[in-house]
Design a protein around this motif. Structure first.
Motif, short mmCIF file in Angstrom:
data_model
loop_
_atom_site.label_atom_id
_atom_site.label_comp_id
_atom_site.label_asym_id
_atom_site.label_seq_id
_atom_site.Cartn_x
_atom_site.Cartn_y
_atom_site.Cartn_z
N GLU A 195 -36.86 -80.06 -59.78
CA GLU A 195 -37.23 -80.95 -58.64
C GLU A 195 -38.86 -80.67 -58.27
O GLU A 195 -39.45 -81.49 -57.79
N ARG A 196 -39.36 -79.29 -58.50
CA ARG A 196 -40.84 -79.33 -58.44
C ARG A 196 -41.70 -80.13 -59.33
O ARG A 196 -42.69 -80.37 -59.06
N PHE A 197 -41.12 -80.18 -60.66
CA PHE A 197 -41.75 -80.59 -62.05
C PHE A 197 -42.03 -82.25 -61.62
O PHE A 197 -42.98 -82.84 -61.84
N MET A 198 -40.87 -82.82 -60.98
CA MET A 198 -40.84 -84.20 -60.87
C MET A 198 -42.25 -84.67 -60.11
O MET A 198 -42.95 -85.75 -60.61
N PRO A 199 -42.34 -84.65 -59.00
CA PRO A 199 -43.74 -85.14 -58.25
C PRO A 199 -45.03 -84.51 -58.89
O PRO A 199 -45.77 -85.47 -58.94
N LEU A 200 -45.09 -83.44 -59.41
CA LEU A 200 -46.31 -83.08 -60.37
C LEU A 200 -46.26 -84.01 -61.40
O LEU A 200 -47.42 -84.51 -61.60
N GLN A 201 -45.19 -84.30 -62.17
CA GLN A 201 -45.40 -85.22 -63.31
C GLN A 201 -45.83 -86.56 -62.97
O GLN A 201 -46.76 -87.01 -63.64
N ILE A 202 -45.15 -87.03 -61.94
CA ILE A 202 -45.76 -88.54 -61.46
C ILE A 202 -47.19 -88.55 -61.28
O ILE A 202 -47.71 -89.61 -61.62
N ALA A 203 -47.67 -87.76 -60.66
CA ALA A 203 -49.00 -87.23 -60.33
C ALA A 203 -49.76 -87.40 -61.31
O ALA A 203 -51.05 -87.80 -61.36
N LYS A 204 -49.45 -86.54 -62.41
CA LYS A 204 -50.25 -86.37 -63.62
C LYS A 204 -50.24 -87.50 -64.74
O LYS A 204 -51.35 -87.61 -65.64
N ILE A 205 -49.26 -88.36 -64.47
CA ILE A 205 -49.20 -89.35 -65.73
C ILE A 205 -50.56 -90.13 -65.91
O ILE A 205 -50.87 -90.56 -66.88
N GLY A 206 -51.18 -90.56 -64.71
CA GLY A 206 -52.27 -91.45 -64.94
C GLY A 206 -53.49 -90.79 -65.52
O GLY A 206 -54.40 -91.45 -66.07
N GLU A 207 -53.34 -89.34 -65.52
CA GLU A 207 -54.50 -88.60 -66.18
C GLU A 207 -54.29 -88.76 -67.75
O GLU A 207 -55.37 -88.51 -68.43
N HIS A 208 -53.32 -89.00 -68.24
CA HIS A 208 -53.04 -89.09 -69.61
C HIS A 208 -52.40 -90.13 -70.07
O HIS A 208 -51.33 -90.09 -70.73
N SER A 209 -52.85 -91.35 -69.65
CA SER A 209 -52.00 -92.86 -69.96
C SER A 209 -52.75 -93.54 -70.96
O SER A 209 -52.15 -94.75 -71.32
N ALA A 210 -53.80 -93.07 -71.49
CA ALA A 210 -54.39 -93.79 -72.56
C ALA A 210 -53.65 -94.16 -73.79
O ALA A 210 -53.10 -92.95 -74.15
N LEU A 211 -53.61 -95.21 -74.40
CA LEU A 211 -52.99 -95.48 -75.61
C LEU A 211 -53.82 -94.68 -76.76
O LEU A 211 -54.98 -94.45 -76.62
N ILE A 212 -52.75 -94.21 -77.67
CA ILE A 212 -53.30 -93.62 -78.86
C ILE A 212 -54.01 -94.52 -79.65
O ILE A 212 -53.69 -95.62 -80.06
N PRO A 213 -55.33 -94.16 -80.06
CA PRO A 213 -56.20 -95.21 -81.08
C PRO A 213 -55.42 -95.57 -82.44
O PRO A 213 -54.73 -95.09 -82.99
N GLY A 214 -55.34 -96.87 -82.35
CA GLY A 214 -54.40 -97.62 -83.46
C GLY A 214 -53.27 -98.05 -83.18
O GLY A 214 -52.51 -98.67 -83.93
N ALA A 215 -52.84 -97.57 -82.03
CA ALA A 215 -51.40 -98.02 -81.60
C ALA A 215 -51.09 -99.27 -81.47
O ALA A 215 -50.25 -99.99 -82.06
#
Length: 272
Positions: A91-111
């Motif tokens: 339950e601690r993880f979930m809000p932290l994870q949702i907030a973090k998604i935007g920082e690591h949302s780039a598509l992998i090159p070539g995908a």
């Protein structure tokens, strides 16, 4: 009626973080470290990456079952980690994870290019993740903004058992109307994700360099000295070996060539 072997792939079932988005699979790992830190429990990134690919509650339970981590937990909290503690961490993880998604949302090159090639060949694109549905909503929305939209998505909490069980992969088969599991290829950067595909009776492709196992950014990966990269690739291939993937490639950019080989093998009557 007589059974007929599928002669071509009909569907690719792709993982998300470390496979299509988030080169290095950073979004989930850092949050595990931060969630444990809130309780005063030290957790390294390497430890956090260990059970990657599992559903997040199961991931935390597995971490808490590690004797070294459990000892640190007991020292900080006063008792060994129970299922209730795992749920509290989740339950601690979930809000932290949702907030973090935007920082690591780039598509992998070539995908995008690789997926477009598969679609041109008539493959449907299924997907599944160790993320729960509430996190996947954010991942899906950001991927769509970047030009990627899967034909179907199955989150880990939408089935009775997540990876390494086959339920998520099989839910894609049902939803997408695939006629035979042997006409599917499961692509993932974690051993639980490969075991998921194996257990579902599918072809499997392990990604050695874009995800959790290497744990580097795309820039770090492309700038690594060839001899060091070869050493890391060999280490990761040995790490994947017990899961028995049919193929191992660096990133999803290499997937179309593997699909061509699988189609050739299916045409010869081979099965996964």
């Amino acid at each position: 009626m007589q059974y007929q072997y599928p002669e071509r792939l009909q569907c690719a079932i792709l993982d998300w973080a470390g496979t299509v988005v988030d080169f290095g699979s950073f979004a989930p790992t850092q949050i595990f470290v931060e969630a444990f830190a809130e309780l005063g429990v030290e957790l390294s990134l390497e430890e956090a990456r260990g059970p990657m690919g599992m559903g997040k509650w199961d991931h935390i339970r597995t971490l808490c079952d590690n004797p070294a981590i459990a000892a640190r937990f007991k020292q900080a909290v006063g008792h060994m980690p129970s299922d209730a503690d795992v749920t509290a961490l989740y339950e601690r993880f979930m809000p932290l994870q949702i907030a973090k998604i935007g920082e690591h949302s780039a598509l992998i090159p070539g995908a995008l290019e690789a997926i477009a090639t598969l679609r041109e060949q008539g493959l449907k694109i299924g997907s599944c993740s160790g993320y729960p549905a509430i996190v996947m909503e954010q991942v899906i929305a950001r991927a769509k903004d970047n030009g990627y939209e899967a034909d179907h998505v199955v989150a880990t909490d939408e089935v009775p058992n997540g990876r390494p069980h086959p339920a998520q992969a099989l839910a894609n088969v049902i939803a997408l109307g695939v006629s035979d599991v042997a006409a599917c290829v499961k692509v993932d950067d974690t051993a639980p994700g490969i075991l998921e595909g194996r257990s579902a009776g599918m072809w499997t492709v392990a990604l050695t360099c874009s995800g959790n196992a290497l744990g580097l950014s795309h820039n770090e990966y492309t700038n690594m000295a060839p001899n060091l990269l070869a050493e890391q690739r060999a280490r990761i291939e040995a790490q994947f070996a017990p899961a028995q993937p049919h193929f191992m490639i660096d990133t999803i950019a290499d997937l179309p060539a593997v699909v061509a080989e699988i189609n050739a093998r299916l045409a010869r009557g081979e099965r996964p």
